[in-house]
Design a protein around this motif. Structure first.
Motif, PDB file in Angstrom:
ATOM      1  N   THR A 131     -96.449  66.873  19.999  1.00  0.00           N
ATOM      2  CA  THR A 131     -97.024  68.167  20.364  1.00  0.00           C
ATOM      3  C   THR A 131     -97.144  69.058  19.129  1.00  0.00           C
ATOM      4  O   THR A 131     -96.364  68.952  18.186  1.00  0.00           O
ATOM      5  CB  THR A 131     -96.229  68.876  21.490  1.00  0.00           C
ATOM      6  OG1 THR A 131     -96.485  70.282  21.450  1.00  0.00           O
ATOM      7  CG2 THR A 131     -94.746  68.672  21.347  1.00  0.00           C
ATOM      8  N   ILE A 162     -93.387  75.050  21.993  1.00  0.00           N
ATOM      9  CA  ILE A 162     -93.437  74.423  23.312  1.00  0.00           C
ATOM     10  C   ILE A 162     -92.224  74.910  24.093  1.00  0.00           C
ATOM     11  O   ILE A 162     -91.087  74.792  23.633  1.00  0.00           O
ATOM     12  CB  ILE A 162     -93.512  72.884  23.231  1.00  0.00           C
ATOM     13  CG1 ILE A 162     -93.536  72.274  24.633  1.00  0.00           C
ATOM     14  CG2 ILE A 162     -92.400  72.261  22.384  1.00  0.00           C
ATOM     15  CD1 ILE A 162     -94.001  70.825  24.692  1.00  0.00           C
ATOM     16  N   ALA A 178     -88.479  72.354  17.063  1.00  0.00           N
ATOM     17  CA  ALA A 178     -89.190  71.405  16.201  1.00  0.00           C
ATOM     18  C   ALA A 178     -88.181  70.681  15.299  1.00  0.00           C
ATOM     19  O   ALA A 178     -88.565  69.845  14.491  1.00  0.00           O
ATOM     20  CB  ALA A 178     -90.254  72.118  15.385  1.00  0.00           C
ATOM     21  N   PRO A 221     -99.135  72.174  23.546  1.00  0.00           N
ATOM     22  CA  PRO A 221     -98.461  72.785  24.703  1.00  0.00           C
ATOM     23  C   PRO A 221     -99.438  73.377  25.725  1.00  0.00           C
ATOM     24  O   PRO A 221     -99.206  73.295  26.928  1.00  0.00           O
ATOM     25  CB  PRO A 221     -97.603  73.891  24.083  1.00  0.00           C
ATOM     26  CG  PRO A 221     -97.344  73.439  22.695  1.00  0.00           C
ATOM     27  CD  PRO A 221     -98.575  72.685  22.274  1.00  0.00           C
ATOM     28  N   ASP A 248     -92.158  67.209  18.295  1.00  0.00           N
ATOM     29  CA  ASP A 248     -92.728  68.560  18.230  1.00  0.00           C
ATOM     30  C   ASP A 248     -92.887  68.917  16.765  1.00  0.00           C
ATOM     31  O   ASP A 248     -91.907  69.037  16.035  1.00  0.00           O
ATOM     32  CB  ASP A 248     -91.778  69.543  18.932  1.00  0.00           C
ATOM     33  CG  ASP A 248     -92.235  70.989  18.807  1.00  0.00           C
ATOM     34  OD1 ASP A 248     -93.378  71.238  18.367  1.00  0.00           O
ATOM     35  OD2 ASP A 248     -91.442  71.887  19.162  1.00  0.00           O
ATOM     36  N   TRP A 291     -91.687  70.908  27.653  1.00  0.00           N
ATOM     37  CA  TRP A 291     -91.129  69.789  26.878  1.00  0.00           C
ATOM     38  C   TRP A 291     -90.474  68.774  27.826  1.00  0.00           C
ATOM     39  O   TRP A 291     -90.740  67.571  27.753  1.00  0.00           O
ATOM     40  CB  TRP A 291     -90.087  70.341  25.900  1.00  0.00           C
ATOM     41  CG  TRP A 291     -89.633  69.431  24.802  1.00  0.00           C
ATOM     42  CD1 TRP A 291     -89.964  69.540  23.481  1.00  0.00           C
ATOM     43  CD2 TRP A 291     -88.741  68.310  24.892  1.00  0.00           C
ATOM     44  NE1 TRP A 291     -89.343  68.557  22.758  1.00  0.00           N
ATOM     45  CE2 TRP A 291     -88.579  67.784  23.589  1.00  0.00           C
ATOM     46  CE3 TRP A 291     -88.059  67.690  25.933  1.00  0.00           C
ATOM     47  CZ2 TRP A 291     -87.776  66.683  23.302  1.00  0.00           C
ATOM     48  CZ3 TRP A 291     -87.262  66.583  25.662  1.00  0.00           C
ATOM     49  CH2 TRP A 291     -87.114  66.089  24.360  1.00  0.00           C
TER      50      TRP A 291
END
Ligand code: ATP
Ligand code: MG
Length: 646
Positions: free
Chosen positions: A384, A389, A436, A357, A410, A394
């Motif tokens: 990521t 993030i 996530a 990020p 993520d 995003w």
């Protein structure tokens, strides 16, 4: 922009994915319902010299505390990353190296060549006296020799400790002393963003306080002049010319140590996280294959540094165990221009890109132009890791670099967890920007309150893991008591991640930041990540860091450090506008009491904001800021102190 946007799995992804929605649900259930059967099957994805018969043997309780996976198996990590690919894909490219200077020549190293390089490196280490179980410190730039050196250690059963090539002599010395390394592998100089880093000179200073070091292996990289101490230092290329390119892999027990890696130090004194051989490799390779949907021949680029765990698991071990083509980049993402990262994507036709990020926010700052001037047609998946993030970053990643066609993976995890723990499967999981999403196979999560009470349903609290998983760290080097104390004493029988987390009604996990970073304003607890996301969502803000400070009335007040986009000027009007903005985005409870405009934020070498220091500055306690040696640019701190807002 709503944080609750849902981006469904694209139909073509669902159709061709290795894991689709139904398969994810079924495998996740199996992985928790019959874990030993599940890992008996998946533990066989790697090659064993002697297959394991025992799968897991662990307890998180103090009385019989211990963690073992595949304990009677015997294997060698470098053989898994090299030898076993030679017959089927010896001529496939293992490593593509992109140099710092865009005009310099990249290198392409096949699996066959890599095998020979690693064997030679291993023989050089042996000739220097290295033995199984020795700790070898690697302090190299992002050059292929870093991977050769790591794999060479695993070939002979030595334990590597990679120290990021930007750390100071003090940081090197502390890490060398902590694990009593007898060998340091370094280079004459490193190159980052056109600047030279005096690696060998730093080692020379460090070694003065490291009596355990007997040999220093020096890789010639820039050709810069360095001092060589006779009897202790030698050139790698000279030694390599005299050894064979054949070195049989050392048979290692699954629980023999593989590497030590000191955590990035965002929260305090770095800990020597120890990972072992079998479980780690299973975890790194399985997560790499499934979360990135890796397929043979694809070009995969993890833009991290081998100096932190992401580089270990997702530049070196995961991809190479899977026979992938992994790209190693020497430089920084925005040098010489903010287009560099995308130019590298185009140059090497990268299919999968994995970054952080902090990188994305710094690129967003420069606007879309540097991205849209490149093609990026080869990209099909973006990842990521490293920090929560914010939805703004995003969505930008998805819309601009990914042109809406690349899933954003993520991945939440820690040095301690070895590899990814919470992440979407690209063909299985609908995405929510900023989340996530769901746990990986075998990852049993709970959210608990401060007293350890398990919270059900949609809720927010502290994130714990209730079962061991193969890639879990096994100890803190030299301090097993600290290992138990740090991770297993807060909540009995559970691994405490140190992170706060929200779970929504769909069972999606949203990391809210470190628990230490939760602020309590008039009895309302909130994660700093939430306030930061709101600030970053403002069109003029590039980056924000939020901390609490003691407040007479509210208990804690909110202090925000704000970095503006390129071309924006700080002003009192903008300050009031931002305060109003946060009030409308989150609510009056999140109103910042203080906003300090700051051109830079104190970040660790892995790009994380060190809120510990920002808290001290906000509190006005600037006399002792603690260990700042792991900061990327310690001078940022002086400027923050000088411009402290009152
Ligand atoms: P130290 O433990 O020494 O203070 P560190 O925690 O920064 O350093 P790492 O192990 O590299 O060292 O980072 C793990 C932490 O990074 C996690 O605990 C979490 O706070 C954060 N993190 C990593 N990935 C994500 C992610 N995808 N979303 C949210 N947070 C993340
Ligand atoms: Mg940590």
């Amino acid at each position: 922009m709503s944080a609750e946007t849902v981006i469904p799995v694209p139909a073509e992804w669902a159709a061709r994915a290795k894991v689709d929605t139904a398969r994810y649900a079924e495998m996740y259930r199996q992985s928790l319902g019959a874990p030993d059967a599940f890992w008996l099957e998946h533990g066989r994805r790697i090659d064993w010299i002697k297959p394991f018969t025992k799968v897991s043997n662990w307890s998180f309780d103090e009385a019989d505390f211990g963690i073992k996976w595949f304990e009677d198996g015997v294997l060698n990590v470098s053989a898994n990353c090299l030898d076993r690919h030679l017959e089927s894909r010896g001529d496939d490219i293992a490593i593509i190296w992109e140099p710092d200077d865009p005009k310099a020549e990249p290198r392409r190293i096949s699996y066959r060549e890599l095998h020979a390089e690693v064997c030679r490196f291993a023989n050089v280490l042996k000739a220097a006296g290295a033995k199984k179980g020795d700790r070898i410190t690697i302090y190299l730039p992002m050059i292929p020799e870093a991977a050769f050196a790591m794999l060479a250690c695993t070939r002979i059963g030595a334990i590597h400790s990679v120290v990021f090539g930007g750390f100071s002599p003090d940081s090197i010395a502390g890490r060398v002393q902590d694990c009593d390394s007898n060998i340091i592998i370094t280079a004459d100089e490193g190159l980052r963003g056109g600047r030279k880093v005096a690696l060998k000179a730093n080692v020379d200073v460090a070694v003065e306080s490291c009596p355990s070091v007997k040999k220093v292996v020096v890789v010639r990289h820039t050709g810069g002049e360095v001092a060589m101490t006779a009897g202790r230092d030698f050139w790698y290329h000279e030694a390599a010319a005299g050894v064979s390119a054949d070195c049989p892999p050392e048979p290692m027990g699954a629980e023999d140590p593989l590497f030590i890696l000191y955590t990035s130090g965002s929260t305090g004194k770095p800990k020597g996280v120890l990972h072992t051989t079998g479980g780690y490799l299973v975890w790194a390779s399985l997560t790499h294959e499934l979360l990135f949907d890796y397929r043979r021949g694809e070009i995969y680029w993890c833009a991290a540094d081998v100096g932190w765990v992401t580089g270990h698991s997702y530049i070196v071990y995961g991809p190479l165990a899977n026979g992938a083509t992994t790209l190693m980049y020497e430089g920084v993402p925005n040098w010489p221009t903010p287009s560099r990262i995308w130019e590298v994507v185009d140059r090497h036709q990268v299919n999968i890109l994995y970054t952080a990020p902090t990188v994305l926010r710094s690129l967003m700052r420069e606007g879309d132009g540097p991205v849209t001037s490149t093609s990026r047609k080869s990209l099909r998946l973006l990842g990521t890791v490293g920090e929560p993030i914010n939805p703004e970053a995003w969505l930008w990643y998805h819309r601009v670099p990914g042109e809406g066609r690349c899933p954003i993976i993520d991945t939440w995890w820690q040095t301690e967890t070895g590899a990814a723990m919470i992440a979407p499967f690209p063909g299985a999981t609908d995405l929510k920007p900023g989340s996530a999403t769901k746990p990986f196979f075998g990852v049993a999560l709970e959210i608990v309150d401060a007293d350890g009470k398990v919270l059900e349903g949609a809720t927010e609290g502290n994130l714990v893991v209730t079962r061991s998983w193969p890639g879990q760290m096994r100890t803190v080097w030299g301090d097993h008591a600290r290992f138990f104390q740090t991770y297993f004493s807060t909540y009995k029988g559970k691994y405490f991640t140190g992170d706060g987390c929200r779970r929504d009604a769909d069972g999606y996990f949203w990391i809210t930041g470190r628990v230490d970073d939760v602020i309590n304003v008039s009895g309302h607890r909130m994660g700093t990540a939430e306030v930061e996301s709101a600030l970053v969502a403002h069109a003029k803000v590039a980056e924000a860091a939020v901390v609490g400070f003691p407040h007479d009335i509210k208990g804690q007040g909110i202090y925000a450090y704000v970095t503006l986009n390129a071309g924006e000027e700080p002003s009192d009007d903008l300050r009031s506008e931002l305060v109003k903005w946060v009030r409308t985005e989150i609510g009056p409870i999140a109103t910042p009491d203080t906003i300090q405009f700051s051109p830079g934020l104190p970040k660790t070498r892995s790009g994380k904001i060190m809120r510990r220091i920002l808290r001290k500055i906000a509190e006005g306690d600037t006399s002792n800021l603690g260990d700042t040696t792991t900061l990327a640019d310690p001078s940022v701190v002086d400027s923050l102190v000088a411009n402290r807002a009152r």
